[in-house]
Design a protein around this motif. Structure first.
Motif, PDB file in Angstrom:
ATOM      1  N   THR A 249     -26.810 114.163 -38.893  1.00  0.00           N
ATOM      2  CA  THR A 249     -25.363 113.961 -38.827  1.00  0.00           C
ATOM      3  C   THR A 249     -25.091 112.469 -38.762  1.00  0.00           C
ATOM      4  N   ARG A 250     -24.470 111.966 -39.798  1.00  0.00           N
ATOM      5  CA  ARG A 250     -24.236 110.511 -39.880  1.00  0.00           C
ATOM      6  C   ARG A 250     -22.908 110.133 -39.223  1.00  0.00           C
ATOM      7  N   TYR A 251     -22.988 109.268 -38.230  1.00  0.00           N
ATOM      8  CA  TYR A 251     -21.793 108.798 -37.532  1.00  0.00           C
ATOM      9  C   TYR A 251     -21.260 107.588 -38.310  1.00  0.00           C
ATOM     10  N   ARG A 252     -20.801 107.846 -39.530  1.00  0.00           N
ATOM     11  CA  ARG A 252     -20.406 106.741 -40.413  1.00  0.00           C
ATOM     12  C   ARG A 252     -19.179 105.989 -39.910  1.00  0.00           C
ATOM     13  N   GLU A 253     -18.390 106.646 -39.088  1.00  0.00           N
ATOM     14  CA  GLU A 253     -17.152 105.998 -38.628  1.00  0.00           C
ATOM     15  C   GLU A 253     -17.436 104.856 -37.661  1.00  0.00           C
ATOM     16  N   GLY A 254     -18.689 104.687 -37.261  1.00  0.00           N
ATOM     17  CA  GLY A 254     -19.055 103.566 -36.387  1.00  0.00           C
ATOM     18  C   GLY A 254     -18.258 103.564 -35.099  1.00  0.00           C
ATOM     19  N   ILE A 255     -17.593 102.439 -34.829  1.00  0.00           N
ATOM     20  CA  ILE A 255     -16.867 102.302 -33.555  1.00  0.00           C
ATOM     21  C   ILE A 255     -15.474 102.934 -33.603  1.00  0.00           C
ATOM     22  N   TYR A 256     -15.073 103.437 -34.786  1.00  0.00           N
ATOM     23  CA  TYR A 256     -13.694 103.945 -34.923  1.00  0.00           C
ATOM     24  C   TYR A 256     -13.611 105.400 -34.470  1.00  0.00           C
ATOM     25  N   VAL A 257     -13.704 105.576 -33.171  1.00  0.00           N
ATOM     26  CA  VAL A 257     -13.690 106.905 -32.563  1.00  0.00           C
ATOM     27  C   VAL A 257     -12.366 107.070 -31.818  1.00  0.00           C
ATOM     28  N   GLY A 258     -11.741 108.224 -31.949  1.00  0.00           N
ATOM     29  CA  GLY A 258     -10.515 108.518 -31.187  1.00  0.00           C
ATOM     30  C   GLY A 258      -9.392 107.561 -31.543  1.00  0.00           C
ATOM     31  N   TYR A 259      -8.721 107.023 -30.492  1.00  0.00           N
ATOM     32  CA  TYR A 259      -7.568 106.142 -30.767  1.00  0.00           C
ATOM     33  C   TYR A 259      -7.988 104.896 -31.524  1.00  0.00           C
ATOM     34  N   ARG A 260      -9.232 104.501 -31.375  1.00  0.00           N
ATOM     35  CA  ARG A 260      -9.689 103.309 -32.110  1.00  0.00           C
ATOM     36  C   ARG A 260      -9.526 103.535 -33.621  1.00  0.00           C
ATOM     37  N   TYR A 261      -9.678 104.790 -34.048  1.00  0.00           N
ATOM     38  CA  TYR A 261      -9.474 105.120 -35.458  1.00  0.00           C
ATOM     39  C   TYR A 261      -7.976 105.242 -35.766  1.00  0.00           C
ATOM     40  N   PHE A 262      -7.286 106.087 -35.015  1.00  0.00           N
ATOM     41  CA  PHE A 262      -5.866 106.343 -35.312  1.00  0.00           C
ATOM     42  C   PHE A 262      -5.065 105.045 -35.326  1.00  0.00           C
ATOM     43  N   THR A 361     -21.239  94.228 -29.837  1.00  0.00           N
ATOM     44  CA  THR A 361     -22.636  94.069 -30.222  1.00  0.00           C
ATOM     45  C   THR A 361     -22.736  93.455 -31.617  1.00  0.00           C
ATOM     46  N   ASP A 362     -23.473  92.362 -31.693  1.00  0.00           N
ATOM     47  CA  ASP A 362     -23.789  91.769 -32.987  1.00  0.00           C
ATOM     48  C   ASP A 362     -25.243  92.164 -33.257  1.00  0.00           C
ATOM     49  N   SER A 363     -25.418  93.243 -34.008  1.00  0.00           N
ATOM     50  CA  SER A 363     -26.782  93.787 -34.107  1.00  0.00           C
ATOM     51  C   SER A 363     -27.662  92.942 -35.037  1.00  0.00           C
ATOM     52  N   MET A 364     -27.049  92.101 -35.881  1.00  0.00           N
ATOM     53  CA  MET A 364     -27.852  91.217 -36.731  1.00  0.00           C
ATOM     54  C   MET A 364     -28.540  90.151 -35.874  1.00  0.00           C
ATOM     55  N   ARG A 365     -27.764  89.611 -34.932  1.00  0.00           N
ATOM     56  CA  ARG A 365     -28.301  88.505 -34.121  1.00  0.00           C
ATOM     57  C   ARG A 365     -28.882  88.977 -32.790  1.00  0.00           C
ATOM     58  N   HIS A 366     -28.830  90.279 -32.524  1.00  0.00           N
ATOM     59  CA  HIS A 366     -29.300  90.828 -31.248  1.00  0.00           C
ATOM     60  C   HIS A 366     -28.610  90.150 -30.061  1.00  0.00           C
ATOM     61  N   GLN A 367     -27.288  90.155 -30.155  1.00  0.00           N
ATOM     62  CA  GLN A 367     -26.508  89.552 -29.073  1.00  0.00           C
ATOM     63  C   GLN A 367     -25.271  90.398 -28.811  1.00  0.00           C
ATOM     64  N   ARG A 368     -24.751  90.217 -27.615  1.00  0.00           N
ATOM     65  CA  ARG A 368     -23.402  90.706 -27.370  1.00  0.00           C
ATOM     66  C   ARG A 368     -22.511  89.488 -27.322  1.00  0.00           C
ATOM     67  N   VAL A 369     -21.393  89.577 -28.014  1.00  0.00           N
ATOM     68  CA  VAL A 369     -20.611  88.351 -28.198  1.00  0.00           C
ATOM     69  C   VAL A 369     -19.114  88.568 -28.011  1.00  0.00           C
ATOM     70  N   LEU A 370     -18.465  87.444 -27.684  1.00  0.00           N
ATOM     71  CA  LEU A 370     -17.004  87.379 -27.724  1.00  0.00           C
ATOM     72  C   LEU A 370     -16.698  86.365 -28.809  1.00  0.00           C
ATOM     73  N   GLU A 371     -15.933  86.767 -29.788  1.00  0.00           N
ATOM     74  CA  GLU A 371     -15.650  85.822 -30.863  1.00  0.00           C
ATOM     75  C   GLU A 371     -14.459  84.945 -30.486  1.00  0.00           C
ATOM     76  N   ALA A 372     -14.403  83.771 -31.123  1.00  0.00           N
ATOM     77  CA  ALA A 372     -13.321  82.831 -30.817  1.00  0.00           C
ATOM     78  C   ALA A 372     -11.990  83.399 -31.315  1.00  0.00           C
ATOM     79  N   GLY A 373     -10.922  83.050 -30.611  1.00  0.00           N
ATOM     80  CA  GLY A 373      -9.602  83.457 -31.084  1.00  0.00           C
ATOM     81  C   GLY A 373      -8.741  84.053 -29.986  1.00  0.00           C
ATOM     82  N   GLU A 374      -7.689  84.781 -30.436  1.00  0.00           N
ATOM     83  CA  GLU A 374      -6.701  85.307 -29.500  1.00  0.00           C
ATOM     84  C   GLU A 374      -7.048  86.723 -29.042  1.00  0.00           C
ATOM     85  N   ARG A 706     -24.407  99.122 -33.248  1.00  0.00           N
ATOM     86  CA  ARG A 706     -23.152  98.660 -32.640  1.00  0.00           C
ATOM     87  C   ARG A 706     -22.388  99.831 -32.019  1.00  0.00           C
ATOM     88  N   ALA A 707     -22.246 100.917 -32.782  1.00  0.00           N
ATOM     89  CA  ALA A 707     -21.525 102.079 -32.241  1.00  0.00           C
ATOM     90  C   ALA A 707     -22.306 102.664 -31.068  1.00  0.00           C
TER      91      ALA A 707
END
Ligand code: BGC
Length: 841
Positions: A249-262, A361-374, A706-707
């Protein structure tokens, strides 16, 4: 009834209204006084206190809707309708069983166990709504449970034709009409939602479900819950990912679960995540937004502006900047519930969270990150009713944690919303002006929009502190023989197996799920008894004691059993095998004194989460802890923390939410409330991605890292870090091709090394250990030796086969699996440590 039973029932009754969500109101409820009432629906008499399977609690009695209303002084005017419904239900049940028998005959034994727990969809029938009076209540129930997923058919996920017809007719016929949802799972209300004036999600509340309904109808109590899952038309749920496949069963929706998707695709649900009304109104005004170090806190004034008492839940969501990583429109970051506020009364709440908790999760860099911005802070009382109350601006990308690659790989990239969907969203949700000059409107007050500056060098980096095995426990097990060592890593058993029936394998307490190795009895290592949850403590209500020991006495007091007991469908040869695993005499042949163990059914986990109140969860857990003490249970097999990924999952009612923050906070509260009692602990389960029941022993959840980390593991992470549960249960399913119990990266790396988990890990019940049916399936069942190797310390419920397989691997006699002495010692030591912790040394 004993005093503790009455007292526990009352405690549950007083807290349960917090779990109920008023989805719609036209002000006709609560009623001023009890009078004539017309009661309809499949849940009028067959009201459900909870779901089916290992989460079902055997209780002395519980109040149905009919009884609850009668207890409260109502005259129910629809006895003959309810009698008619009962006849329709019974006759549909007969047909259903006949069909099932045929199906099993065609499809063979493999599907037997699944079909045994299948639920009959609501039948269609023709009955005239003839009840008198101005007031009608329609109780709509849906049963679901372990072992089988729900069906996308009328009478299960969808309303039946009869239900639609009757509900709409009643809405027209009666002055005061209330639709009550007695379900632990979502029902597609699209055909009726906008035509019915009053809808209450009562949910499944355990013992006093019917009394609570009456309390709510009469205004002796008020609903103050909010949805912890999105209620939408079935067609609108995310269908990007797969669900219910037998192998992969492929969880293709990644992080877009529940309200995150809607929210991210601008789809309008029927009732959004976080939604819930009350009998009164509140005004929410944001006060100061402060950044102290990296902790964001928002003070909020909540005023009861209506004419009724009530409680409000304030929710803080954050929209994250998108640079390299895509982000959902918003993520729940904090929530708080007021005390009871009288009309005119107000309370100041503070909602806070550390910015680091928003890391992705930045799975390419094996880090958990906060990106710059608002980081845009949105405050309100549902996910679709918020106002921006501040913005945190981070100057540069910040790493919050260096992580190991875990969970393996999939063969697909995660889906993300496309540009067109995002543009729709901008118009749809971001209506506020972000400029600090214009400010933002929050309730009635205008305030200057606070912009808070945060610098990447302020961000705290999470360091890992892997726990050390207790040196005393380690030296204790180092002195044991191979046999003794292995024995410590399997649940207790007699003969070939423990009684080996899932959910009833303990030898010491009747009906308990299992126990650890009591017969070891060396240097004070006593057995630890485990009982299921999460809707209370699952034991046999009646049990006998004779010279052979304890035995459960079955009761047939569940009205659903008449239809749902399908033991007649089990072919004789299978029955023989099942009986051969049990003690020589069947319960019918045994004598001895009969005793009672009356446990309290508490609201199902999905309902508890709807309270958005960790105090409410603690109150219920406290009841469970007291009963654990009373009946000699040390390990509660709850809370269940899987994410409610799909509305068809059969065990949704056992899980808290589609959101990991709520799941984590609830589980942490429950853990603390249970474990503050000496000798009691919880087991958070089923780790991880156990989001469907189809082919549950051999289904492979395919999830990208990431998911996995940001959605499915996040709740467990919160519970572990905030409350240190003593036990965790791995799940039946595979994760990306390897069983979770056999994944070293999950159990030793993620759980222990990264999160600092100090407890033990047990398997879910019944390892396969090279079962014959392995060959005919894509994936085998999980097995004992590779699980021990991966750091799954205890194989439950235990049996000779599991014991022998581990021993063989240890003594290098198994061609497939090899275990070193250190690997087994490590697991055994953790089991000893738990025994010492719970039983004292
Ligand atoms: C379930 C667990 C439960 C265990 C013992 C399993 O089938 O998945 O949740 O705790 O049985 O009853």
């Amino acid at each position: 009834m004993e005093n503790y039973e009455t007292e526990h029932r009352e405690r549950i009754r007083s807290v349960a209204p917090e779990c109920c969500v008023l989805l719609k109101t036209n002000g006709k409820f609560p009623l001023k006084c009890a009078g004539k009432i017309a009661l309809y629906g499949n849940g009028a008499r067959r009201t459900l206190k909870g779901g089916r399977g290992s989460a079902d609690v055997n209780v002395r009695t519980y109040t149905t809707a009919e009884q609850g209303l009668k207890n409260a002084g109502f005259t129910v005017t629809t006895e003959s309708w309810m009698d008619g419904y009962e006849r329709a239900f019974q006759s549909a049940g007969k047909d259903f069983r006949a069909l099932l028998k045929e199906k099993i005959a065609c499809e063979g034994m493999d599907r037997l166990m699944e079909n045994l727990s299948i639920v009959m969809p609501e039948p269609e029938y023709d009955l005239l709504p003839e009840g008198e009076g101005d007031t009608a209540v329609y109780v709509l129930s849906r049963l679901c449970g372990e072992g089988v997923d729900r069906q996308a058919v009328k009478g299960d996920l969808y309303l039946s034709e009869t239900e639609i017809r009757d509900i709409l007719q009643l809405e027209k016929k009666y002055e005061n009409f209330l639709l009550v949802l007695n379900t632990g799972c979502i029902v597609d209300l699209a055909p009726i939602a906008d035509q019915v004036g009053n809808i209450l999600l009562l949910s499944q509340l355990g013992m006093s479900v019917g009394d609570v309904l009456a309390d709510l109808i009469l205004g002796k109590a008020y609903p103050s819950g909010k949805l912890a899952a999105t209620w939408a038309a079935a067609k609108d749920y995310c269908n990007v990912g797969e669900f219910g496949r037998r192998d992969d069963t492929r969880y293709r929706e990644g992080i877009y679960v529940g309200y995150r998707y809607f929210d991210s695709v601008g789809k309008e649900p029927l009732f959004c995540f976080g939604h819930g009304l009350g009998y009164t109104d509140f005004l929410i005004s944001a006060g100061r937004v402060v950044l102290k170090g990296t902790d964001v806190s928002v003070s909020v004034k909540v005023k009861n502006t209506g004419a009724y008492r009530g409680k409000e839940v304030v929710q803080l969501y954050v929209s994250l900047p998108e640079k390299e990583l895509d982000q959902p429109f918003q993520t729940l970051a904090a929530f708080a519930k007021t005390k009871e506020l009288l009309p005119g009364e107000e309370e100041i709440l503070t909602l806070s969270f550390p910015v680091e908790s928003l890391a992705s999760t930045d799975s390419m860099r094996h880090q958990r990150v906060l990106e710059a911005g608002e980081y845009i802070l949105r405050l309100g009382n549902s996910s679709r009713n918020t106002k921006i109350c501040g913005v945190v601006v981070l100057d540069q990308r910040a790493v919050t944690e260096e992580i190991h690659p875990v969970g393996g790989e999939t063969d697909f990239p995660d889906w993300k919303p496309d540009e067109a969907q995002r543009q729709k969203l901008e118009k749809f949700l971001i209506s506020e002006d972000l400029s600090p000059e214009t400010g933002t409107k929050t309730g009635e007050t205008f305030e200057k929009l606070p912009i808070l500056k945060l610098f990447a060098n302020q961000i705290k980096k999470q360091m890992h502190h892997p726990p050390k095995t207790d040196p005393d426990a380690l030296s204790f097990v180092q002195n044991l023989s191979d046999e003794e060592l292995v024995y410590l890593c399997t649940g207790d058993f007699v003969g070939e197996g423990s009684k080996n029936v899932i959910g009833d394998a303990a030898l010491t307490v009747a009906g308990a799920a299992g126990e650890t190795t009591g017969r070891f009895q060396k240097d004070g290592v006593d057995p630890l008894i485990m009982a299921d949850g999460p809707s209370g403590l699952r034991l046999s209500r009646l049990y006998g004691v004779d010279e052979q020991g304890i035995y459960a006495v079955e009761e047939q007091n569940d009205p659903l059993m008449e239809i749902e007991d399908k033991t007649e469908l089990i072919p004789d040869d299978i029955k023989k095998i099942l009986y051969s695993m049990m003690p020589q005499l069947t319960p019918e042949e045994r004598r001895g004194t009969i005793h009672e163990q009356n446990c309290t059914a508490i609201p199902i986990a999905a309902a508890l989460a709807q309270s958005w109140s960790t105090e409410a969860a603690e109150t219920c857990a406290e009841v469970v802890a007291e009963e654990m003490k009373r009946f000699g249970i040390q390990i509660w097999l709850a809370p269940a923390m899987n994410i409610q990924r799909h509305p068809l999952c059969g065990r949704t009612f056992e899980y808290y939410s589609e959101d990991p923050l709520i799941s984590g906070k609830m589980a942490a509260a429950v853990t603390k409330a249970i474990q503050k009692h000496n000798g009691c602990c919880v087991t958070i389960k089923h780790f991880i991605c156990n989001n469907q029941e189809a082919n549950r022993f051999r289904t492979n959840s395919m999830v990208n890292e990431r998911a996995l980390r940001d959605i499915y593991a996040r709740g467990y992470e919160i519970a572990v870090k905030e409350a240190q549960p003593y036990a965790l249960m791995s799940s039946y399913n595979l994760l990306n091709g390897v069983h979770t119990s056999e994944r070293y990266d999950l159990l030793e790396v993620l759980l222990r090394e990264e999160w600092g988990y100090r407890g033990m890990v047990m398997s879910d019940f019944l390892p396969g250990d090279k079962t014959a049916s392995d060959v005919s399936n894509k994936y085998r069942k999980f097995a004992s030796a590779p699980s021990i190797k991966a750091g799954n310390d205890l194989m439950m419920p235990g049996g000779r086969a599991h014991y022998e397989n581990i021993l063989k691997a240890l003594q290098k006699e198994d061609p497939d699996w090899v275990l070193s002495r250190q690997e087994v010692e490590r697991c055994a030591a953790r089991n000893i440590e738990l025994a010492w912790k719970l039983k004292g040394r």
